[in-house]
Design an enzyme around this catalytic site. Structure first.
Site, PDB file in Angstrom:
ATOM      1  N   ARG A  15      -5.091 -22.234  12.142  1.00  0.00           N
ATOM      2  CA  ARG A  15      -4.485 -21.191  11.306  1.00  0.00           C
ATOM      3  C   ARG A  15      -5.111 -19.816  11.519  1.00  0.00           C
ATOM      4  O   ARG A  15      -4.559 -18.809  11.090  1.00  0.00           O
ATOM      5  CB  ARG A  15      -4.563 -21.594   9.832  1.00  0.00           C
ATOM      6  CG  ARG A  15      -3.502 -22.620   9.433  1.00  0.00           C
ATOM      7  CD  ARG A  15      -3.605 -22.976   7.967  1.00  0.00           C
ATOM      8  NE  ARG A  15      -4.703 -23.904   7.707  1.00  0.00           N
ATOM      9  CZ  ARG A  15      -5.074 -24.297   6.493  1.00  0.00           C
ATOM     10  NH1 ARG A  15      -4.456 -23.819   5.415  1.00  0.00           N
ATOM     11  NH2 ARG A  15      -6.071 -25.154   6.334  1.00  0.00           N
ATOM     12  N   GLN A  72     -18.526 -34.464  17.552  1.00  0.00           N
ATOM     13  CA  GLN A  72     -17.355 -35.239  17.158  1.00  0.00           C
ATOM     14  C   GLN A  72     -16.305 -35.093  18.257  1.00  0.00           C
ATOM     15  O   GLN A  72     -15.634 -34.065  18.357  1.00  0.00           O
ATOM     16  CB  GLN A  72     -16.805 -34.766  15.813  1.00  0.00           C
ATOM     17  CG  GLN A  72     -15.668 -35.629  15.286  1.00  0.00           C
ATOM     18  CD  GLN A  72     -15.031 -35.068  14.016  1.00  0.00           C
ATOM     19  OE1 GLN A  72     -15.137 -33.869  13.737  1.00  0.00           O
ATOM     20  NE2 GLN A  72     -14.366 -35.929  13.259  1.00  0.00           N
ATOM     21  N   THR A  78     -12.915 -35.489   7.832  1.00  0.00           N
ATOM     22  CA  THR A  78     -14.250 -35.111   7.353  1.00  0.00           C
ATOM     23  C   THR A  78     -15.198 -36.300   7.224  1.00  0.00           C
ATOM     24  O   THR A  78     -16.406 -36.173   7.432  1.00  0.00           O
ATOM     25  CB  THR A  78     -14.134 -34.387   6.004  1.00  0.00           C
ATOM     26  OG1 THR A  78     -13.332 -35.178   5.110  1.00  0.00           O
ATOM     27  CG2 THR A  78     -13.479 -33.021   6.176  1.00  0.00           C
ATOM     28  N   ASN A 169     -12.375 -29.009  -6.918  1.00  0.00           N
ATOM     29  CA  ASN A 169     -13.315 -29.524  -5.930  1.00  0.00           C
ATOM     30  C   ASN A 169     -13.510 -28.481  -4.830  1.00  0.00           C
ATOM     31  O   ASN A 169     -12.544 -28.049  -4.199  1.00  0.00           O
ATOM     32  CB  ASN A 169     -12.751 -30.817  -5.337  1.00  0.00           C
ATOM     33  CG  ASN A 169     -13.622 -31.384  -4.227  1.00  0.00           C
ATOM     34  OD1 ASN A 169     -14.792 -31.050  -4.102  1.00  0.00           O
ATOM     35  ND2 ASN A 169     -13.049 -32.270  -3.420  1.00  0.00           N
ATOM     36  N   TYR A 365     -25.981  17.503  27.479  1.00  0.00           N
ATOM     37  CA  TYR A 365     -26.168  16.111  27.868  1.00  0.00           C
ATOM     38  C   TYR A 365     -27.572  15.950  28.429  1.00  0.00           C
ATOM     39  O   TYR A 365     -27.951  16.632  29.394  1.00  0.00           O
ATOM     40  CB  TYR A 365     -25.141  15.674  28.925  1.00  0.00           C
ATOM     41  CG  TYR A 365     -25.457  14.324  29.522  1.00  0.00           C
ATOM     42  CD1 TYR A 365     -25.352  13.156  28.763  1.00  0.00           C
ATOM     43  CD2 TYR A 365     -25.895  14.220  30.837  1.00  0.00           C
ATOM     44  CE1 TYR A 365     -25.666  11.925  29.300  1.00  0.00           C
ATOM     45  CE2 TYR A 365     -26.212  12.974  31.389  1.00  0.00           C
ATOM     46  CZ  TYR A 365     -26.096  11.837  30.612  1.00  0.00           C
ATOM     47  OH  TYR A 365     -26.407  10.613  31.138  1.00  0.00           O
ATOM     48  N   ALA A 422     -30.741  31.205  31.817  1.00  0.00           N
ATOM     49  CA  ALA A 422     -29.405  30.691  31.537  1.00  0.00           C
ATOM     50  C   ALA A 422     -28.565  30.665  32.806  1.00  0.00           C
ATOM     51  O   ALA A 422     -28.645  31.558  33.653  1.00  0.00           O
ATOM     52  CB  ALA A 422     -28.727  31.553  30.474  1.00  0.00           C
TER      53      ALA A 422
END
Length: 458
Positions: A15, A72, A78, A169, A365, A422
């Site tokens: 599901r 399993q 279960t 439950n 950067y 610069a």
């Protein structure tokens, strides 16, 4: 008395409509089976056994040494899954809790109380129950006059009166261990699915007049089982609320806790403020008195005391005390900002160290570099670290000034107190206290613009 836990985690979870094995779907950054196993371990179990099936290798690799594993081969229900643990604990005296691997909200304290209740009442089995606001589709708990469990009635079999019962439950059980494995041998599969169901053990014990008890959860949310994406989103929301509440109780301020995503593995110090839209993920540690602004994402990183992060992304990096980052900065992996450093808007740092009180204010950067203390990195500065084949590192000494729009072509060493004009492209070492100018000389051609047709305004 020994105590054991069996975690049922063998189902595919169709599901979920996913290639990912159901119990490996994350809730706040951790696979949900992780929460269940951790709860069992934290409850002090002597042995935790996880039953795997589909996707067993992935589950076992993730959980590692946290538990033992049994496989399993066929998913036959279960009871059949529980029976796979017999080879490890089947002949031992003690108490065993059986719980589902898709119930991530279960807590260790609940398991401790369940076991204590079971043992104090000398029950042969105890069901963990909850009071459901809407019990539809749950098995109802019908109690006897002495408050023991008379039976569990499934929705399809319940009478009108039984459907009004709100105690349900949860699918978590506590058993006398030896008796559990003895009665599992008696469970049949005479049902529509042809499977062996664990609640049948309860019926067998009841038919033999054994005492069946029920311990009721205080918080119904702990009973949530995740079988589809809707339930997964509910589990994430509930876990987020639980985690954020715990942080607030420890002195963290959330401006809007419903809109802050903090994974279960994250640590946060007191007096830290977290604004809406923040995501803190993985192995992240946030110090005390830190401000984390709206829209920030921090992954696997360490942020030390008194830092300020605004609208930025930080990955696998360290941010020292009193550092300011952002807005709109990006610290890529292996970035290290030392005390008092500043990284401003649209600055990217990658695999680089920015020394104490050094600044890269905007549009720069810095990659593969060691930048010393009190260095000023101007706007538009680029550390050119990649030659198309290999990455190279640059070293910038203390108190260096790097002018705007400069290119630092690695490998290069700029020594302390140097000045870079610069617009320069630096591809050779710069001595200490030198001024480096690496740009073409400006030439003005008088009247040249009048010769260009597109600039003729007549």
């Amino acid at each position: 008395m020994k105590r054991f836990a069996i975690v049922l985690a063998a189902g595919q979870g169709t599901r979920m409509k996913s290639k990912l094995y159901k119990v490996m779907h994350p809730v706040l950054g951790k696979p949900m089976v992780d929460y269940v196993v951790d709860a069992a371990r934290d409850a002090g179990m002597d042995e935790v056994i996880t039953v795997t099936g589909m996707g067993a290798e992935l589950v076992e690799e993730h959980l590692g040494a946290k538990c033992q594993f049994v496989f399993q081969r066929e998913q036959l229900g279960t009871a059949h899954a529980t029976q796979q643990a017999e080879s490890i604990i089947g002949d031992l005296e003690g108490t065993t809790v059986v719980l589902a691997g898709d119930t991530p909200l279960i807590q260790a304290d609940t398991l401790k109380k369940l076991i204590q209740y079971h043992e104090n009442n000398q029950a042969k089995a105890t069901i963990l129950t909850a009071i459901a606001p809407d019990p539809t589709n749950y098995g109802r708990i019908v109690r006897a006059a002495d408050n023991s469990v008379l039976k569990i009635v499934e929705e399809k079999d319940a009478s009108s009166a039984e459907k009004q019962i709100k105690e349900i439950n949860t699918g978590t059980y506590c058993f006398d261990n030896r008796l559990l494995f003895e009665k599992l041998q008696q469970v049949g599969n005479d049902n529509a699915q042809g499977e062996y169901y664990l609640p049948d053990v309860i019926e067998i014990l009841q038919s033999e007049d054994e005492l069946i008890a029920a311990y009721t959860l205080k918080d119904f949310d702990e009973a949530l089982g995740v079988n589809n994406r809707v339930a997964l989103s509910q589990a994430n929301q509930l876990m987020r609320d639980r985690i954020n509440k715990a942080h607030m109780e420890n002195g963290v301020s959330f401006v809007d806790p419903a809109n802050a995503y903090v994974e279960a593995t994250v640590e946060i110090g007191p007096d830290t403020t977290i604004e809406p839209g923040v995501s803190l993920k993985g192995d992240t540690k946030i110090g005390a008195n830190v401000f984390i602004g709206a829209g920030t994402e921090i992954i696997d990183s360490q942020i030390e005391d008194d830092a300020e992060i605004k609208q930025s992304v930080i990955e696998k990096s360290t941010v020292g005390p009193k550092v300011t980052v952002g807005p709109f900065a990006h610290l890529r992996p292996q970035s290290h900002l030392l005390e008092g450093a500043h990284v401003g808007n649209f600055v990217e740092i990658k695999n680089a160290t920015l020394g104490k009180f050094s600044k890269a204010g905007h549009h720069s950067y810095v990659g593969d570099a060691e930048v010393g203390e009190h260095v000023n990195i101007g706007s538009g500065v680029i550390f050119c670290n990649y030659d198309g084949v290999n990455k190279h590192r640059s070293h910038i000494g203390d108190y260096t000034f790097i002018g705007s729009n400069s290119n630092i072509v690695a490998p290069v060493n700029v020594e302390a107190e140097a000045y870079i004009a610069a617009g320069s492209t630096i591809y050779q070492d710069v001595p200490s206290k030198a001024l480096a100018i690496a740009r073409a000389r400006q030439v003005n051609k008088e009247g040249y613009a009048t010769k260009l047709p597109n600039l003729n305004h007549d």
